[in-house]
Design a protein around this motif. Structure first.
Motif, PDB file in Angstrom:
ATOM      1  N   GLY A  42       0.458  -0.886   0.001  1.00 30.59           N
ATOM      2  CA  GLY A  42       0.230  -0.184   0.167  1.00 30.59           C
ATOM      3  C   GLY A  42       0.761   0.782   0.004  1.00 30.59           C
ATOM      4  N   ASP A  79       0.218   5.063  -4.666  1.00 32.34           N
ATOM      5  CA  ASP A  79      -0.971   5.548  -5.544  1.00 32.34           C
ATOM      6  C   ASP A  79      -1.184   5.071  -6.813  1.00 32.34           C
ATOM      7  OD1 ASP A  79      -1.706   6.670  -2.788  1.00 32.34           O
ATOM      8  OD2 ASP A  79      -0.875   8.390  -3.359  1.00 32.34           O
ATOM      9  N   LYS A  95       0.143  -4.803  -7.127  1.00 30.10           N
ATOM     10  CA  LYS A  95      -1.246  -4.675  -6.630  1.00 30.10           C
ATOM     11  C   LYS A  95      -1.336  -4.704  -5.075  1.00 30.10           C
ATOM     12  CE  LYS A  95      -3.783  -7.943  -6.370  1.00 30.10           C
ATOM     13  NZ  LYS A  95      -4.790  -9.790  -6.789  1.00 30.10           N
ATOM     14  N   SER A 145      -1.708   1.433  -3.058  1.00 28.89           N
ATOM     15  CA  SER A 145      -3.439   1.751  -2.089  1.00 28.89           C
ATOM     16  C   SER A 145      -3.868   0.929  -2.434  1.00 28.89           C
ATOM     17  CB  SER A 145      -3.048   2.909  -2.018  1.00 28.89           C
ATOM     18  OG  SER A 145      -3.507   3.730  -3.203  1.00 28.89           O
ATOM     19  N   PRO A 146      -5.441   0.398  -2.091  1.00 33.61           N
ATOM     20  CA  PRO A 146      -6.798   0.382  -2.552  1.00 33.61           C
ATOM     21  C   PRO A 146      -7.366   1.459  -3.303  1.00 33.61           C
ATOM     22  CG  PRO A 146      -6.504   0.486  -0.409  1.00 33.61           C
ATOM     23  CD  PRO A 146      -5.483   0.849  -0.217  1.00 33.61           C
ATOM     24  N   GLY A 147      -7.724   1.168  -4.700  1.00 41.55           N
ATOM     25  CA  GLY A 147      -8.407   2.085  -5.875  1.00 41.55           C
ATOM     26  C   GLY A 147      -7.340   2.235  -6.483  1.00 41.55           C
ATOM     27  N   ARG A 188      -7.020   0.075 -12.376  1.00 43.07           N
ATOM     28  CA  ARG A 188      -7.718   0.371 -11.409  1.00 43.07           C
ATOM     29  C   ARG A 188      -7.469  -0.497 -10.227  1.00 43.07           C
ATOM     30  NH1 ARG A 188      -9.119   5.075  -8.553  1.00 43.07           N
ATOM     31  NH2 ARG A 188     -10.423   6.167 -10.508  1.00 43.07           N
ATOM     32  N   SER A 189      -6.975  -0.485  -9.274  1.00 42.13           N
ATOM     33  CA  SER A 189      -6.855  -1.646  -8.152  1.00 42.13           C
ATOM     34  C   SER A 189      -8.198  -2.123  -7.727  1.00 42.13           C
ATOM     35  CB  SER A 189      -5.286  -2.171  -7.625  1.00 42.13           C
ATOM     36  OG  SER A 189      -5.005  -0.780  -6.463  1.00 42.13           O
ATOM     37  N   PRO A 190      -7.896  -3.224  -7.107  1.00 41.99           N
ATOM     38  CA  PRO A 190      -8.990  -3.426  -6.522  1.00 41.99           C
ATOM     39  C   PRO A 190      -9.141  -2.804  -4.762  1.00 41.99           C
ATOM     40  CG  PRO A 190      -8.781  -5.554  -6.639  1.00 41.99           C
ATOM     41  CD  PRO A 190      -7.227  -4.433  -7.432  1.00 41.99           C
ATOM     42  N   TYR A 191     -10.346  -2.149  -4.564  1.00 42.86           N
ATOM     43  CA  TYR A 191     -10.602  -1.543  -3.331  1.00 42.86           C
ATOM     44  C   TYR A 191     -10.455  -2.804  -1.777  1.00 42.86           C
ATOM     45  CZ  TYR A 191     -12.233   2.816  -5.570  1.00 42.86           C
ATOM     46  OH  TYR A 191     -11.633   4.185  -6.457  1.00 42.86           O
ATOM     47  N   ARG A 192     -10.477  -3.728  -2.319  1.00 43.68           N
ATOM     48  CA  ARG A 192     -10.348  -4.753  -1.608  1.00 43.68           C
ATOM     49  C   ARG A 192      -9.939  -5.142  -1.753  1.00 43.68           C
ATOM     50  NH1 ARG A 192     -16.521  -6.032   0.906  1.00 43.68           N
ATOM     51  NH2 ARG A 192     -17.444  -3.810   1.160  1.00 43.68           N
TER      52      ARG A 192
END
Length: 240
Positions: free
Chosen positions: A114, A117, A141, A145-147, A232-236
């Motif tokens: 994380g 960004d 990934k 960071s998430p998203g 975009r990477s997953p938010y979770r």
């Protein structure tokens, strides 16, 4: 080579003469030196991030496979933080302005989970064996960071001039080119949501300054010398 095998990077052998090894009669007619190619990538990256509604000044940027750090030197000051990593210690010796770290393997990134960004992998994946590509994508990934956003920029195998230059370049002796569709499938398979993709490097340096709008019109035509894909990477957290 196994995906997790520790590297004795071939680019250590190329570092001292890297720019000379890139010399090619066709490439030299397209642009004088390497700056034009880095500048074009930076212009496109800014446009992609703008379309995603983001301002670089708020982002932490990691450039994976940064080599000598030319793109970092050009664009790093526009970000809140910028750094890079590369398997080749010899290539990194030229990168002193921004934080750079050596990768111990092709699938390990020496940064915390994380911690970024925005991550770029510019002309990296064609050097990565197919068996290791998903592992590297999942590692990207992890450090996002998430998203967060990832951008792959690669040579376009549908462009015959690109294929000719790559086929005779000593630096690309191991190259396995991937299409934009391949890159999109790779990112999607690791849980990324593709956002935008553009083809570029249609026009040589001498024409681009006067006809940049023409390249914009051709951005969706799959014949440019290279392409860029933003996702975009997953938010979770997800299993890869």
């Amino acid at each position: 080579m196994a995906a997790n095998e520790k590297l004795s990077p071939e680019f250590d052998l190329y570092a001292a003469s890297y720019d000379a090894l890139l010399e090619d009669p066709i490439r030299n007619r397209f642009a004088h030196g390497t700056h034009y190619f880095h500048q074009r990538k930076w212009v496109l990256i800014q446009d992609l991030l703008h379309r995603a509604g983001l301002n670089t000044s708020s982002l932490r940027w990691l450039d994976v496979g940064c080599g000598k750090g030319e793109l970092l030197e050009l664009a790093g000051s526009h970000f809140a933080w910028a750094g890079g990593c590369d398997p080749s210690a010899a290539m990194l010796d030229s990168s002193t302005r921004f934080e750079v770290r050596q990768q111990q393997s092709q699938i390990e990134l020496p940064f915390d989970t994380g911690s970024a960004d925005f991550v770029t992998a510019v002309c990296v994946y064609h050097h990565v064996p197919q068996a290791a590509r998903k592992l590297l994508m999942n590692e990207i990934k992890r450090v996002l960071s998430p998203g967060g956003l990832a951008c792959i920029i690669e040579h376009n195998p549908w462009n015959p001039v690109t294929r000719a230059i790559v086929s005779r370049c000593p630096v690309d002796v191991d190259a396995e080119l991937l299409t934009a569709r391949d890159a999109k499938a790779l990112m999607s398979g690791c849980g990324f949501a593709p956002l935008f993709s553009d083809y570029f490097l249609y026009l040589p340096e001498r024409l681009y300054s006067r006809m940049a709008s023409l390249e914009s019109l051709l951005a969706k035509v799959p014949l440019g010398g290279q392409y860029a894909l933003l996702a975009r990477s997953p938010y979770r957290a997800s299993l890869g």
